[in-house]
Write an enzyme that holds these catalytic residues in place. Structure first.
Site, mmCIF file in Angstrom:
data_model
loop_
_atom_site.group_PDB
_atom_site.id
_atom_site.type_symbol
_atom_site.label_atom_id
_atom_site.label_comp_id
_atom_site.label_asym_id
_atom_site.label_seq_id
_atom_site.Cartn_x
_atom_site.Cartn_y
_atom_site.Cartn_z
ATOM 1 N N GLY A 246 0.786 -1.232 0.000
ATOM 2 C CA GLY A 246 0.000 0.000 0.000
ATOM 3 C C GLY A 246 0.815 1.277 0.000
ATOM 4 O O GLY A 246 0.336 2.319 0.448
ATOM 5 N N SER A 247 2.034 1.238 -0.560
ATOM 6 C CA SER A 247 2.825 2.476 -0.560
ATOM 7 C C SER A 247 2.167 3.547 -1.433
ATOM 8 O O SER A 247 2.232 4.732 -1.105
ATOM 9 C CB SER A 247 4.274 2.211 -0.999
ATOM 10 O OG SER A 247 4.343 1.919 -2.369
ATOM 11 N N ASN A 248 1.512 3.133 -2.508
ATOM 12 C CA ASN A 248 0.796 4.126 -3.318
ATOM 13 C C ASN A 248 -0.421 4.653 -2.581
ATOM 14 O O ASN A 248 -0.688 5.864 -2.593
ATOM 15 C CB ASN A 248 0.377 3.512 -4.655
ATOM 16 C CG ASN A 248 1.507 3.531 -5.654
ATOM 17 O OD1 ASN A 248 1.846 4.573 -6.199
ATOM 18 N ND2 ASN A 248 2.121 2.377 -5.874
ATOM 19 N N LEU B 87 -4.922 -6.704 -7.447
ATOM 20 C CA LEU B 87 -4.458 -7.754 -8.353
ATOM 21 C C LEU B 87 -5.558 -8.570 -9.037
ATOM 22 O O LEU B 87 -5.264 -9.386 -9.889
ATOM 23 C CB LEU B 87 -3.482 -8.677 -7.625
ATOM 24 C CG LEU B 87 -2.240 -7.940 -7.095
ATOM 25 C CD1 LEU B 87 -1.258 -8.912 -6.471
ATOM 26 C CD2 LEU B 87 -1.569 -7.114 -8.184
ATOM 27 N N ASN C 57 -6.563 2.815 -12.859
ATOM 28 C CA ASN C 57 -5.555 1.861 -12.371
ATOM 29 C C ASN C 57 -4.170 2.428 -12.657
ATOM 30 O O ASN C 57 -3.984 3.212 -13.587
ATOM 31 C CB ASN C 57 -5.719 0.541 -13.139
ATOM 32 C CG ASN C 57 -4.682 -0.503 -12.755
ATOM 33 O OD1 ASN C 57 -4.431 -0.730 -11.564
ATOM 34 N ND2 ASN C 57 -4.076 -1.139 -13.745
ATOM 35 N N HIS D 22 -0.353 1.004 -13.595
ATOM 36 C CA HIS D 22 0.381 -0.196 -14.002
ATOM 37 C C HIS D 22 1.870 0.144 -14.029
ATOM 38 O O HIS D 22 2.255 1.192 -14.554
ATOM 39 C CB HIS D 22 -0.088 -0.666 -15.381
ATOM 40 C CG HIS D 22 0.520 -1.971 -15.768
ATOM 41 N ND1 HIS D 22 0.087 -3.171 -15.264
ATOM 42 C CD2 HIS D 22 1.571 -2.265 -16.563
ATOM 43 C CE1 HIS D 22 0.837 -4.149 -15.740
ATOM 44 N NE2 HIS D 22 1.749 -3.626 -16.537
ATOM 45 N N ASP E 221 -5.574 -4.290 -18.156
ATOM 46 C CA ASP E 221 -4.589 -3.260 -18.518
ATOM 47 C C ASP E 221 -4.858 -2.649 -19.889
ATOM 48 O O ASP E 221 -3.924 -2.379 -20.654
ATOM 49 C CB ASP E 221 -3.162 -3.860 -18.495
ATOM 50 C CG ASP E 221 -2.815 -4.397 -17.123
ATOM 51 O OD1 ASP E 221 -3.238 -3.799 -16.124
ATOM 52 O OD2 ASP E 221 -2.099 -5.412 -17.056
ATOM 53 N N GLU F 90 5.748 6.405 -9.393
ATOM 54 C CA GLU F 90 4.335 6.277 -8.984
ATOM 55 C C GLU F 90 4.001 7.267 -7.876
ATOM 56 O O GLU F 90 2.988 7.982 -7.942
ATOM 57 C CB GLU F 90 4.055 4.842 -8.518
ATOM 58 C CG GLU F 90 4.138 3.835 -9.646
ATOM 59 C CD GLU F 90 3.820 2.411 -9.239
ATOM 60 O OE1 GLU F 90 3.330 1.660 -10.093
ATOM 61 O OE2 GLU F 90 4.060 2.035 -8.077
#
Ligand code: GAR
Length: 189
Positions: free
Chosen positions: A12-14, A85, A102, A104, A145, A174
């Site tokens: 969960g760093s984003n 995922l 999303n 990617h 994607d 990101e």
């Protein structure tokens, strides 16, 4: 107030960067975290920031509408996939048309599709001896994607790079870009 749900499966760093970016914002609220794993790090982040969180099992996610009703009852307007995922089912896409995005960790359309997530992406990019990689932020449609691109950013790959070092470069890209791109998309909606 636009209410956003972040869907995430991993550390969960984003999600953390997005939460920090919108803290104190009067127009946008990160209102819910949705995880696909009971022990995902993102759930600790939700707790620390007092954001409600739910964990879904795969069958509920793919074969029922219960959680979609829950999202609607909670007044969720927009969904951000940040390291989530599972492939998003049609029912969810229909309930949130053009309202799911999303990130990617590669330059789509290359290195996307089933099985292409996280470390597997960086391994494939390094094995192919690419000179560049990057990130793609895109709308989500019914194919993996595949939806319309919103933003890409690039990084160079050196001969010394490994999947791990590339992953770090990608995470930096990101964290730098995802929160502000989300904000632009939300305010343009
Ligand atoms: C991110 O690099 C994201 O791009 C990737 O998972 C990572 C999650 O990291 N997503 C995919 O591979 C989706 N196909 P995080 O949990 O630290 O945010």
């Amino acid at each position: 107030m636009i209410k956003v749900a972040i869907f995430a499966s991993g550390k969960g760093s984003n999600a953390l960067q997005i939460i920090r970016h919108f803290e104190g914002n009067s127009a946008v609220k990160i209102a819910l975290i949705v995880s696909s794993k009971k022990d995902a790090g993102v759930l600790d982040i939700a707790k620390e920031h007092q954001i409600p969180a739910i964990t879904l099992d795969k069958n509920t996610f793919l074969s029922t509408n219960d959680y979609i009703e829950f999202l609607e009852i909670e007044g969720i307007d927009f969904i951000v996939l940040a390291g989530f995922l599972w492939k998003v089912p049609t029912g969810l896409i229909k309930a949130f048309p053009q309202k799911i995005i999303n990130i990617h960790p590669a330059l789509l359309p290359k290195y996307g599709g089933k099985g292409m997530y996280g470390h597997f992406v960086h391994e494939a990019v390094i094995n192919a001896k690419e000179k560049q990689s990057g990130i793609t932020i895109h709308y989500v449609d019914e194919l993996y994607d595949h939806g319309a691109h919103i933003f890409q950013a690039f990084c160079d790959i050196t001969e010394q790079d490994t999947p791990d070092s590339l992953a770090e470069k990608i995470h930096t890209l990101e964290h730098t870009h995802f929160p502000s791109v989300i904000e632009k998309v939300l305010l343009a909606n």
